[in-house]
Design a protein around this motif. Structure first.
Motif, PDB file in Angstrom:
ATOM      1  N   LEU A 104      39.365  41.170  29.331  1.00 22.50           N
ATOM      2  CA  LEU A 104      38.077  40.528  29.559  1.00 22.50           C
ATOM      3  C   LEU A 104      37.787  40.365  31.050  1.00 22.50           C
ATOM      4  O   LEU A 104      36.672  40.625  31.516  1.00 22.50           O
ATOM      5  CB  LEU A 104      38.053  39.176  28.848  1.00 22.50           C
ATOM      6  CG  LEU A 104      36.782  38.333  28.975  1.00 22.50           C
ATOM      7  CD1 LEU A 104      36.435  37.686  27.648  1.00 22.50           C
ATOM      8  CD2 LEU A 104      36.958  37.242  30.035  1.00 22.50           C
ATOM      9  N   ALA A 105      38.794  39.955  31.816  1.00 21.49           N
ATOM     10  CA  ALA A 105      38.597  39.784  33.254  1.00 21.49           C
ATOM     11  C   ALA A 105      38.195  41.102  33.911  1.00 21.49           C
ATOM     12  O   ALA A 105      37.366  41.129  34.827  1.00 21.49           O
ATOM     13  CB  ALA A 105      39.868  39.229  33.900  1.00 21.49           C
ATOM     14  N   GLY A 106      38.789  42.204  33.433  1.00 22.80           N
ATOM     15  CA  GLY A 106      38.468  43.511  33.998  1.00 22.80           C
ATOM     16  C   GLY A 106      37.040  43.936  33.729  1.00 22.80           C
ATOM     17  O   GLY A 106      36.314  44.347  34.648  1.00 22.80           O
ATOM     18  N   THR A 107      36.593  43.832  32.476  1.00 20.42           N
ATOM     19  CA  THR A 107      35.228  44.282  32.155  1.00 20.42           C
ATOM     20  C   THR A 107      34.183  43.295  32.657  1.00 20.42           C
ATOM     21  O   THR A 107      33.073  43.689  32.991  1.00 20.42           O
ATOM     22  CB  THR A 107      35.050  44.513  30.644  1.00 20.42           C
ATOM     23  OG1 THR A 107      35.317  43.297  29.935  1.00 20.42           O
ATOM     24  CG2 THR A 107      35.975  45.606  30.155  1.00 20.42           C
ATOM     25  N   TRP A 108      34.527  42.003  32.710  1.00 22.30           N
ATOM     26  CA  TRP A 108      33.573  41.029  33.243  1.00 22.30           C
ATOM     27  C   TRP A 108      33.407  41.162  34.749  1.00 22.30           C
ATOM     28  O   TRP A 108      32.395  40.755  35.303  1.00 22.30           O
ATOM     29  CB  TRP A 108      33.987  39.610  32.872  1.00 22.30           C
ATOM     30  CG  TRP A 108      33.640  39.259  31.448  1.00 22.30           C
ATOM     31  CD1 TRP A 108      33.426  40.132  30.417  1.00 22.30           C
ATOM     32  CD2 TRP A 108      33.450  37.952  30.904  1.00 22.30           C
ATOM     33  NE1 TRP A 108      33.133  39.455  29.260  1.00 22.30           N
ATOM     34  CE2 TRP A 108      33.136  38.109  29.521  1.00 22.30           C
ATOM     35  CE3 TRP A 108      33.534  36.674  31.425  1.00 22.30           C
ATOM     36  CZ2 TRP A 108      32.902  37.029  28.684  1.00 22.30           C
ATOM     37  CZ3 TRP A 108      33.298  35.591  30.588  1.00 22.30           C
ATOM     38  CH2 TRP A 108      32.978  35.769  29.241  1.00 22.30           C
ATOM     39  N   LEU A 109      34.409  41.747  35.395  1.00 20.15           N
ATOM     40  CA  LEU A 109      34.266  42.024  36.829  1.00 20.15           C
ATOM     41  C   LEU A 109      33.349  43.220  37.046  1.00 20.15           C
ATOM     42  O   LEU A 109      32.355  43.128  37.783  1.00 20.15           O
ATOM     43  CB  LEU A 109      35.639  42.293  37.455  1.00 20.15           C
ATOM     44  CG  LEU A 109      35.613  42.803  38.905  1.00 20.15           C
ATOM     45  CD1 LEU A 109      34.976  41.778  39.838  1.00 20.15           C
ATOM     46  CD2 LEU A 109      37.017  43.172  39.373  1.00 20.15           C
TER      47      LEU A 109
END
Length: 497
Positions: A104-109
């Motif tokens: 999630l952190a990757g795609t939300w970035l």
């Protein structure tokens, strides 16, 4: 070969608690003393980098010391392995959630969701009120979701980024985030620990929440006052110069309020009791779709392609989900901030949790956890002593078993009859379990909660920096002891029982 007949076990909410009558208290404490000593020296040598790997091995060495004690007391290797397997099995959900948080952190970035939160947050939150605002915002989100983990992984990440841009230390911001997150986690009827504590004590959920508010609300008020004082004394001159940072963010990302739809949807799903793993997976995938729609140039760049097509979109999103990604802006500070490790970035934390569960499993298998708890119970000759022993037991379990749930289950089962014998209502025990078991888990770096929040909020760099600022977690055990010492709102058993 069968296990020693003096060893027995019983089930408590699917958690084994093993008793070994041949084990002395000093033998039970040897692995704890050895672990604390080895960890202290290891941290002295490696500093904050100790969490990158060496502490994990120290936990295994501590398990080896416990195993030697177990062999001397006729506990078989098979039993130890079974308890370790049971411990690791109990963390399966947490480990999968960790992987999803990384994704999630990757795609939300790359979708611009986190940068958009930071962009608007910089314009709304000033340094003076920022820390107190973090507490309030995270309290609301955590009450709504019942999860400190979800709060940390969504708004917590954005708030840490805003604080760093405003020149506020990550430790301070993370402490404020976790103070609010754990207040909400305690007070929410959706929280698993809030349901588990009264179940262990023999109480009722909403009676537990009402009684717990007597210590929890004063603690969060004091926490807010402390953060307001810190905010008023921050070394900032006037309004921080953020124009260059705003330009850097808008220059690298397509900033739009529409991006708030994804985090709002994830929070809504959890409020509606969607399992967190499903909600986070949905948020991760929607983040990838959003990235393709709103940030096509970033997706193309991450894929190492010249144009956006199905293959490059797939590769770019998959990279964000699984491996390290970083976004370059015109601001060096933001370049350091706009990085994500994907699922692979969580493997170090998973390694830490597995090793902690090995130590906790062996300690449980040899009967050390129950022996330490029973010894603390024997010291409770007064009502205050009973409360103090409960607090000490919860802290000891968080330190040794490395698991928040064990810190509620074991003392809950062991102390339940002692509270009844003194004519104390179960709300006293359930409140004390939460005040000392639930909230202090985040203060132990190798506990599942401490490891999770350290990694999610700012990686292993300075992973223990938030501990001095986690005021809510630090104050809660003292507040419950203060109430016990002065016999404030100590509920008695109904005479009709």
């Amino acid at each position: 070969m069968e296990d020693n007949k003096n060893i027995s076990e019983f089930k408590a909410n699917d958690q084994n608690i093993v008793e070994n009558t041949e084990l002395s208290i000093w033998e039970a404490l040897i692995p704890v003393i050895a672990l604390v000593g080895m960890l202290a020296y290891n941290i002295y040598v490696f500093g904050d980098n100790a969490l990158s790997g060496s502490n994990q091995f120290i936990l295994l060495l501590g398990a080896a010391v416990a195993a030697i004690i177990g062999f001397r007391n006729k506990v078989t290797y098979k039993r130890m392995l079974e308890e370790v397997a049971e411990n690791i099995k109990s963390t399966t959900g947490a480990l999968l959630i960790l992987l999803m948080v990384g994704a999630l952190a990757g795609t939300w970035l790359i979708s611009g969701i986190i940068p958009t939160m930071i962009y608007y947050g910089l314009q709304i939150l000033s340094p003076t009120i920022f820390l107190a605002a973090c507490v309030i915002i995270c309290s609301i989100i955590s009450i709504a979701t019942g999860s400190s983990w979800t709060t940390s992984a969504t708004v917590g990440i954005a708030l840490v980024g805003i604080g760093e841009t405003l020149g506020i230390s990550i430790g301070m911001t993370a402490g404020a985030v976790l103070s609010g997150a754990y207040f909400g986690d305690k007070m929410s009827p959706l929280s698993d620990t809030t349901n588990l504590a009264p179940a262990m004590a023999g109480g009722e959920l909403f009676s537990h929440i009402k009684y717990m508010s007597l210590t929890t609300i004063p603690t969060i008020i004091i926490t807010l006052i402390v953060f307001i004082i810190i905010g008023l004394n921050l070394n900032t001159s006037g309004t921080p110069q953020i124009d260059d940072k705003l330009q850097a963010i808008s220059g690298a990302f397509n900033i739009t309020p529409w991006l708030f739809i994804i985090p709002i949807l994830v929070i809504f799903m959890i409020i509606k009791k969607t399992p967190p793993l499903i909600a986070l997976l949905t948020g991760s995938l929607l983040g990838g779709v959003t990235a393709i729609i709103f940030q096509p140039n970033i997706v193309t760049s991450i894929a190492g392609a010249e144009s956006l097509n199905f293959q490059s979109a797939y590769k770019g999103v998959m990279n964000a989900l699984t491996v390290d990604t970083s976004i370059q802006t015109s601001s060096k500070e933001l370049n350091d901030l706009f990085t994500a490790g994907g699922m692979s970035g969580m493997l170090g934390t998973i390694w830490l949790i597995v090793c902690a569960m090995v130590f906790g499993g062996v300690m449980d298998a040899i009967g050390a956890l129950s022996r330490i708890t029973k010894s603390l119970l024997k010291m409770a000759t007064t009502t205050f002593g009973l409360f103090a022993s409960t607090v000490a037991s919860c802290l000891a379990l968080n330190l040794t078993a490395s698991d928040q749930y064990l810190a509620l289950v074991v003392p809950g089962k062991m102390f339940k009859k002692a509270y009844e014998d003194r004519g104390l209502a179960p709300e006293n025990l359930s409140r004390t379990l939460e005040d000392s078991g639930t909230v202090t888990s985040v203060l132990i770096p190798w506990n599942t909660c401490g490891a999770y929040h350290s990694k999610v909020l700012f990686g292993y760099a300075g992973a223990t920096a938030y501990i001095p600022y986690a005021f809510f977690s630090i104050l809660s055990p003292f507040m419950t002891l203060l109430f016990a010492a002065f016999r404030i709102k100590i509920k008695q058993l109904s005479k009709t029982k």
